[in-house]
Motif scaffolding. Structure first.
Motif, PDB file in Angstrom:
ATOM      1  N   UNK A 219      39.451 -26.119  20.810  1.00  0.00           N
ATOM      2  CA  UNK A 219      39.242 -26.813  22.281  1.00  0.00           C
ATOM      3  C   UNK A 219      40.468 -27.847  22.605  1.00  0.00           C
ATOM      4  N   UNK A 220      41.033 -28.382  21.729  1.00  0.00           N
ATOM      5  CA  UNK A 220      41.978 -29.189  22.122  1.00  0.00           C
ATOM      6  C   UNK A 220      43.559 -28.245  22.462  1.00  0.00           C
ATOM      7  N   UNK A 221      43.434 -27.015  22.095  1.00  0.00           N
ATOM      8  CA  UNK A 221      44.417 -26.240  22.405  1.00  0.00           C
ATOM      9  C   UNK A 221      45.020 -25.937  23.884  1.00  0.00           C
ATOM     10  N   UNK A 222      45.981 -25.865  24.256  1.00  0.00           N
ATOM     11  CA  UNK A 222      46.326 -25.438  25.632  1.00  0.00           C
ATOM     12  C   UNK A 222      46.751 -24.048  25.927  1.00  0.00           C
ATOM     13  N   UNK A 223      45.685 -23.190  25.808  1.00  0.00           N
ATOM     14  CA  UNK A 223      45.984 -21.897  26.081  1.00  0.00           C
ATOM     15  C   UNK A 223      46.165 -21.568  27.300  1.00  0.00           C
ATOM     16  N   UNK A 224      47.186 -20.790  28.019  1.00  0.00           N
ATOM     17  CA  UNK A 224      47.259 -20.390  29.297  1.00  0.00           C
ATOM     18  C   UNK A 224      46.579 -19.099  29.498  1.00  0.00           C
ATOM     19  N   UNK A 225      46.387 -18.821  31.122  1.00  0.00           N
ATOM     20  CA  UNK A 225      45.663 -17.958  31.157  1.00  0.00           C
ATOM     21  C   UNK A 225      46.420 -16.373  31.561  1.00  0.00           C
ATOM     22  N   UNK A 226      47.882 -16.492  31.388  1.00  0.00           N
ATOM     23  CA  UNK A 226      48.652 -15.428  31.457  1.00  0.00           C
ATOM     24  C   UNK A 226      48.582 -14.507  30.388  1.00  0.00           C
ATOM     25  N   UNK A 227      48.561 -14.760  29.124  1.00  0.00           N
ATOM     26  CA  UNK A 227      48.770 -13.839  28.010  1.00  0.00           C
ATOM     27  C   UNK A 227      47.010 -13.109  27.780  1.00  0.00           C
ATOM     28  N   UNK A 228      47.167 -12.008  27.362  1.00  0.00           N
ATOM     29  CA  UNK A 228      45.910 -11.327  26.885  1.00  0.00           C
ATOM     30  C   UNK A 228      45.700 -11.836  25.281  1.00  0.00           C
ATOM     31  N   UNK A 229      44.476 -12.353  24.959  1.00  0.00           N
ATOM     32  CA  UNK A 229      44.284 -12.714  23.860  1.00  0.00           C
ATOM     33  C   UNK A 229      43.411 -11.902  23.045  1.00  0.00           C
ATOM     34  N   UNK A 230      43.583 -11.879  21.744  1.00  0.00           N
ATOM     35  CA  UNK A 230      42.492 -11.334  20.755  1.00  0.00           C
ATOM     36  C   UNK A 230      42.340 -12.341  19.671  1.00  0.00           C
ATOM     37  N   UNK A 231      40.734 -11.965  19.220  1.00  0.00           N
ATOM     38  CA  UNK A 231      40.153 -13.086  18.077  1.00  0.00           C
ATOM     39  C   UNK A 231      40.461 -12.418  16.875  1.00  0.00           C
ATOM     40  N   UNK A 232      40.618 -13.036  15.821  1.00  0.00           N
ATOM     41  CA  UNK A 232      40.511 -12.481  14.417  1.00  0.00           C
ATOM     42  C   UNK A 232      40.213 -13.836  13.650  1.00  0.00           C
ATOM     43  N   UNK A 233      39.837 -13.475  12.148  1.00  0.00           N
ATOM     44  CA  UNK A 233      39.613 -14.577  11.219  1.00  0.00           C
ATOM     45  C   UNK A 233      40.305 -14.286   9.936  1.00  0.00           C
ATOM     46  N   UNK A 234      40.511 -15.403   9.080  1.00  0.00           N
ATOM     47  CA  UNK A 234      40.901 -15.238   7.888  1.00  0.00           C
ATOM     48  C   UNK A 234      39.630 -14.673   7.109  1.00  0.00           C
ATOM     49  N   UNK A 235      39.835 -13.494   6.150  1.00  0.00           N
ATOM     50  CA  UNK A 235      38.913 -12.976   5.734  1.00  0.00           C
ATOM     51  C   UNK A 235      37.817 -13.799   5.240  1.00  0.00           C
ATOM     52  N   UNK A 236      38.135 -14.837   4.620  1.00  0.00           N
ATOM     53  CA  UNK A 236      37.206 -15.569   3.850  1.00  0.00           C
ATOM     54  C   UNK A 236      36.482 -16.870   4.689  1.00  0.00           C
ATOM     55  N   UNK A 237      36.707 -16.966   5.879  1.00  0.00           N
ATOM     56  CA  UNK A 237      36.269 -18.030   6.996  1.00  0.00           C
ATOM     57  C   UNK A 237      34.727 -17.975   7.010  1.00  0.00           C
ATOM     58  N   UNK A 238      34.169 -19.051   7.630  1.00  0.00           N
ATOM     59  CA  UNK A 238      32.315 -19.088   7.702  1.00  0.00           C
ATOM     60  C   UNK A 238      32.391 -18.266   8.911  1.00  0.00           C
ATOM     61  N   UNK A 239      31.208 -17.039   8.646  1.00  0.00           N
ATOM     62  CA  UNK A 239      30.870 -16.420   9.440  1.00  0.00           C
ATOM     63  C   UNK A 239      30.135 -16.916  10.818  1.00  0.00           C
ATOM     64  N   UNK A 240      29.294 -18.130  10.459  1.00  0.00           N
ATOM     65  CA  UNK A 240      28.577 -18.626  11.613  1.00  0.00           C
ATOM     66  C   UNK A 240      29.595 -19.034  12.517  1.00  0.00           C
ATOM     67  N   UNK A 241      30.331 -20.148  12.073  1.00  0.00           N
ATOM     68  CA  UNK A 241      31.119 -20.638  12.886  1.00  0.00           C
ATOM     69  C   UNK A 241      32.270 -19.729  13.608  1.00  0.00           C
ATOM     70  N   UNK A 242      32.444 -18.504  13.073  1.00  0.00           N
ATOM     71  CA  UNK A 242      33.141 -17.833  13.947  1.00  0.00           C
ATOM     72  C   UNK A 242      32.600 -17.065  15.040  1.00  0.00           C
ATOM     73  N   UNK A 243      31.393 -16.948  14.778  1.00  0.00           N
ATOM     74  CA  UNK A 243      30.413 -16.298  15.983  1.00  0.00           C
ATOM     75  C   UNK A 243      30.295 -17.334  17.208  1.00  0.00           C
TER      76      UNK A 243
END
Length: 289
Positions: free
Chosen positions: A156-180
């Motif tokens: 939420x603190x990140x300044x993500x611009x609207x220009x790029x097209x983003x995609x989301x992924x996770x470290x393989x051992x991350x918390x699934x509930x938090x990822x959702x």
């Protein structure tokens, strides 16, 4: 006192495969030896995050290097289960080393999926620990750029611009509930067209779910595994989030009767890089108390 042990505690498939590959290189094959066989056996970085396992392999003559410049010509280099950055792999090859890839298949799949999105000029949003070796490896495949965050608050603190097209992924051992939760937040911001990669492995999700279920049924949890192990730390976090007191130990020596005094039911689980014999010893210590 009653003790409940998680069925999923201990080695996952990726760790088991990596250690089998390493062990096969230590034991000489039957039959004639091949000429020119490498004299040095090294892993690039700790092959898994468990200090007791690493000590056992060190005693068998397995070395650990963290810089390609330290690799002698002709050495056999085993790539750690967490994977490595692609430029590092190329540099190791340039040293004339024989490379044996013990990267976890789930991590390898995540690398491939991220690379495919990056070739479409998409920028990676990666839920993970920036200093973790797996994350460093994954980022090397995000050739169009990447942002790493380890919590919703940091995102939420990140300044993500609207220009790029983003995609989301996770470290393989991350918390699934938090990822959702993160996925839903980003879809609201960037729209339903946001590409979301399923990179959290099933072994991680199963362990976390069982830890959650176990925590709800006990009044104290013991989580066993290396302190550098991200998936082990998250199992302890899952238990504490459920409101259950929890202790994270590497070996039975860290336990004391005072820790479990007055506890009726104790839950026991372990990270994906924790050997069965260490889990067994912790169980025996708890039962002795």
């Amino acid at each position: 006192m009653k003790l409940l042990r998680a069925e999923t505690a201990g080695f996952c498939m990726g760790v088991d495969l990596a250690l089998k590959k390493l062990a096969a290189l230590i034991v000489p094959p039957k039959g004639p030896q091949r000429t020119g066989q490498a004299t040095a056996l090294l892993t690039f970085g700790p092959i898994i995050h468990n200090p007791q396992v690493l000590a056992e392999y060190a005693a068998k003559g397995v070395g650990v290097v963290n810089d390609p410049a330290d690799i002698p010509a002709g050495a056999t280099v085993v790539i750690r289960a967490h994977g490595i950055p692609e430029p590092v792999r190329r540099e190791i090859a340039s040293r004339g080393a024989r490379i044996v890839d013990a990267t976890c298949p789930k991590v390898k799949k995540a690398q491939t999926l991220i690379s495919a999105q990056a070739t479409q000029s998409k920028v990676l949003l990666l839920f993970g620990e920036a200093d973790h070796p797996e994350v460093k490896g994954l980022l090397s495949y995000a050739t169009a750029g990447a942002h790493v965050f380890d919590s919703m608050e940091e995102l939420e603190r990140m300044d993500l611009g609207e220009g790029p097209t983003y995609f989301l992924a996770a470290q393989t051992t991350q918390d699934e509930m938090e990822f959702m939760r993160i996925r839903d937040f980003l879809k609201k911001r960037f729209g339903p067209g946001l590409t979301v990669l399923s990179t959290i492995c099933n072994a991680t999700m199963n362990r976390q779910q069982e830890a959650m279920d176990l925590a709800a049924a006990v009044d104290f949890m013991v989580v066993v595994g290396g302190r550098e192990s991200g998936n082990t730390r998250r199992l302890a976090q899952v238990a504490r989030t459920a409101g259950t007191p929890c202790v994270h130990v590497e070996t039975a020596d860290e336990l004391s009767p005072d820790m479990v005094a007055g506890k009726r039911i104790i839950g026991l689980t372990a990270g994906a890089s924790t050997p069965k014999k260490i889990i067994d010893s912790v169980q025996q210590a708890l039962e002795a108390f």
